[in-house]
Scaffold this active site. Structure first.
Site, PDB file in Angstrom:
ATOM      1  N   HIS A   1       0.741  -1.337  -0.148  1.00 53.87           N
ATOM      2  CA  HIS A   1       0.027  -0.193  -0.174  1.00 53.87           C
ATOM      3  C   HIS A   1       0.924   1.174  -0.234  1.00 53.87           C
ATOM      4  O   HIS A   1       0.490   2.421  -0.346  1.00 53.87           O
ATOM      5  CB  HIS A   1      -0.827   0.094   1.153  1.00 53.87           C
ATOM      6  CG  HIS A   1      -0.274   0.205   2.532  1.00 53.87           C
ATOM      7  ND1 HIS A   1       0.273  -0.777   3.286  1.00 53.87           N
ATOM      8  CD2 HIS A   1      -0.186   1.372   3.143  1.00 53.87           C
ATOM      9  CE1 HIS A   1       0.627  -0.270   4.329  1.00 53.87           C
ATOM     10  NE2 HIS A   1       0.525   1.037   4.436  1.00 53.87           N
TER      11      HIS A   1
ATOM     12  N   GLU B   1       6.517   4.242  13.908  1.00 50.77           N
ATOM     13  CA  GLU B   1       5.273   4.032  14.581  1.00 50.77           C
ATOM     14  C   GLU B   1       5.030   4.060  16.219  1.00 50.77           C
ATOM     15  O   GLU B   1       5.963   3.973  16.769  1.00 50.77           O
ATOM     16  CB  GLU B   1       4.572   2.699  14.187  1.00 50.77           C
ATOM     17  CG  GLU B   1       4.644   2.313  12.652  1.00 50.77           C
ATOM     18  CD  GLU B   1       4.470   0.879  12.492  1.00 50.77           C
ATOM     19  OE1 GLU B   1       3.117   0.832  12.185  1.00 50.77           O
ATOM     20  OE2 GLU B   1       5.105   0.003  12.540  1.00 50.77           O
TER      21      GLU B   1
ATOM     22  N   HIS C   1       7.955  -2.266   2.437  1.00 51.53           N
ATOM     23  CA  HIS C   1       7.799  -1.028   2.689  1.00 51.53           C
ATOM     24  C   HIS C   1       9.008  -0.075   2.013  1.00 51.53           C
ATOM     25  O   HIS C   1       8.897   0.840   1.124  1.00 51.53           O
ATOM     26  CB  HIS C   1       7.216  -0.565   3.677  1.00 51.53           C
ATOM     27  CG  HIS C   1       5.632  -1.116   3.870  1.00 51.53           C
ATOM     28  ND1 HIS C   1       4.808  -1.801   2.861  1.00 51.53           N
ATOM     29  CD2 HIS C   1       5.051  -1.331   5.019  1.00 51.53           C
ATOM     30  CE1 HIS C   1       3.747  -2.068   3.367  1.00 51.53           C
ATOM     31  NE2 HIS C   1       3.778  -1.730   4.709  1.00 51.53           N
TER      32      HIS C   1
ATOM     33  N   LYS D   1       8.468   0.308  16.491  1.00 48.71           N
ATOM     34  CA  LYS D   1       7.153   0.412  17.281  1.00 48.71           C
ATOM     35  C   LYS D   1       7.281   1.274  18.337  1.00 48.71           C
ATOM     36  O   LYS D   1       8.568   1.039  18.919  1.00 48.71           O
ATOM     37  CB  LYS D   1       6.391  -0.822  17.092  1.00 48.71           C
ATOM     38  CG  LYS D   1       6.023  -1.389  15.850  1.00 48.71           C
ATOM     39  CD  LYS D   1       5.178  -2.826  15.699  1.00 48.71           C
ATOM     40  CE  LYS D   1       4.471  -3.228  14.657  1.00 48.71           C
ATOM     41  NZ  LYS D   1       3.639  -2.009  14.071  1.00 48.71           N
TER      42      LYS D   1
END
Length: 487
Positions: A180, A218, A242, A341
């Site tokens: 995406h 993130e 990604h 993260k």
């Protein structure tokens, strides 16, 4: 509402794992937004494949809830929602057998003139079973397409195994391996920025660029993905797809055209030029981290081990690494990739750090700071150019870095489609430009395994970092470079 002129041809959109998180958050809202914009309409259907029996009304209400809150910038009425929900049918398939697939086969046979898109919103471990059963049930036809979600395996060997089996059912031109990130507006604008502006393309090389930094930060933890994440970690979950795709778009040579294979040929060359890491170089050029308890936005959060309910784990939730693209254009330019993260901020961006001017003509003992091109991918999409500007007033030439910003929200008043909207429309159109080819993935896995095998051989340790911080970034920047952090 403005009507789209190029409405797509009739299709069946079959979603395996149609009650899952990805389908709810991304797939249904993307299709709904394109329906509201009247790019899809009329003769199409969405077929939801479930493995566990749940009340259909409950499922449809959940879908309705997700599509209504998906995008506040798009306007629609109750009838539009009702019309979209009416396009959805549900099939329960408990086992991957020809008999269990009969209801699906019957529905698709009744609309044989439509193109069929099979979306595998499931773990890749069941891709082969689904493909085999579709083939044995003679459901797949030449116009059929399949969309595969990442990750495609967890190693080069498992990728080869899964890919080999899938290609027994679907040919390469029918397969859409989705990422995406490639559907984001700023990612695609990177191509226009580079290849339609002489200002940038002439300086896009080791002669003018000092280093390139690609960051996906993130502030969330692993959430409900703990079981999957503990088998993959940050390197396989984010870098393998990604970040490597972003690196390819930054480093690739100009393609002959934007036709799919022309683009993917150039990305493949970049992946094949990546310098492999070895047990001798991996310790200096990579950092592995794992978050412990801390505060994110002043809220106390658990450690990674608490999130996955384990006493110990050698899985990294943070990885930073330094690599090189060994070709003429990028000789000697370090590429820094970082993702993690439970970090302080949530953002994704690419920073192109240009070399400083060779000589400072102004009366200053310090060197002139270098120019930067900052491409922010999320949460707010924008492009900034950091340049030196004179500080107003008397007293000679005093200067400081200032930013010229192209903010998409300010520059384009119309609604920008989400990444999944663009990618799903490209699938329906048969445009594979933004999807990965099998040789790209093979090259990516080959490079990734140079890291994982080196980590295993030297037993590289995990560095703990407190949640809500910027993570451990010491040794990867041993040459004196610094990571860019932009609020």
């Amino acid at each position: 509402m403005s009507k789209k002129k190029n409405m797509l041809k009739a299709f069946n959109f079959v979603i395996f794992g149609g009650d899952g998180d990805l389908a709810m958050r991304k797939i249904y809202p993307a299709l709904f937004c394109r329906f509201v914009e009247q790019q899809i309409g009329g003769d199409f259907s969405i077929i939801v494949i479930l493995r566990d029996e749940i009340p259909i009304e409950l499922l449809l209400n959940k879908i309705k809830e997700k599509i209504i809150i998906a995008d506040q910038k798009i306007s629609f009425d109750k009838k539009t929602v009702t019309d979209f929900i009416a396009k959805i049918s549900v099939i329960l398939i408990k086992k991957h057998t020809v008999k269990d697939y009969e209801p699906l086969a019957n529905i698709l046979q009744k609309s044989s003139k439509k193109q069929d898109v099979f979306y595998f919103s499931t773990p890749s471990s069941v891709f082969v079973e689904i493909c085999d059963t579709l083939r044995k049930a003679t459901i797949v036809k030449p116009s059929s397409k399949v969309v595969l979600e990442k990750p495609l395996g967890n190693s080069l060997a498992t990728f080869e195994e899964i890919n080999t089996q899938i290609t027994k059912t679907f040919t390469e031109h029918q397969i859409y391996r989705i990422d995406h990130y490639l559907g984001k507006e700023t990612v695609q604008n990177l191509m226009v920025l580079r290849f339609s502006n002489l200002l940038f393309e002439q300086s896009w090389s080791s002669e003018h660029i000092d280093n390139i930094q690609i960051t996906v930060s993130e502030n969330l933890g692993v959430g409900t993905r703990g079981a999957y994440y503990d088998k993959s970690g940050a390197l396989l979950d984010m870098v393998q797809n990604h970040l490597l795709q972003l690196l390819c778009l930054v480093a690739m040579e100009p393609p002959v055209s934007v036709e799919a294979d022309k683009m993917r040929n150039e990305k493949l060359k970049v992946l094949q030029s990546l310098r492999m890491l070895t047990p001798k170089t991996v310790l200096k050029n990579t950092v592995r981290g794992q978050y412990i308890k801390g505060k994110v936005n002043n809220v106390k959060v658990n450690s990674y081990l608490e999130d996955i309910n384990k006493y110990n784990s050698n899985t990294e939730t943070f990885v930073a690494l330094k690599t090189y693209v060994d070709n003429w254009r990028w000789k000697g330019v370090p590429f820094y990739l970082q993702t993690g993260k439970r970090l302080e901020q949530h953002y994704s961006e690419i920073v192109i750090n240009f070399k400083p001017v060779k000589h400072n003509i102004f009366n200053s003992k310090t060197k002139v700071p270098n120019n930067k091109l900052i491409i922010r991918l999320q949460p707010e999409e924008r492009i900034s150019i950091v340049q030196m500007t004179k500080i107003p007033g008397p007293g000679g030439y005093r200067y400081k870095p200032t930013s010229l910003k192209l903010d998409y929200l300010d520059s384009f008043t119309e609604r920008l489609p989400e990444a999944y909207e663009r990618l799903l429309i490209d699938v329906l159109r048969g445009n594979q430009t933004l999807f990965m080819r099998e040789d790209e993935l093979r090259a990516a896995w080959t490079w990734i395994e140079s890291i994982t095998k080196s980590w295993n051989k030297i037993k590289q340790s995990i560095v703990l970092y407190e949640a809500g911080t910027n993570g451990p970034r010491d040794s990867v920047m041993a040459d004196g470079d610094t990571w860019e952090i932009h609020s």
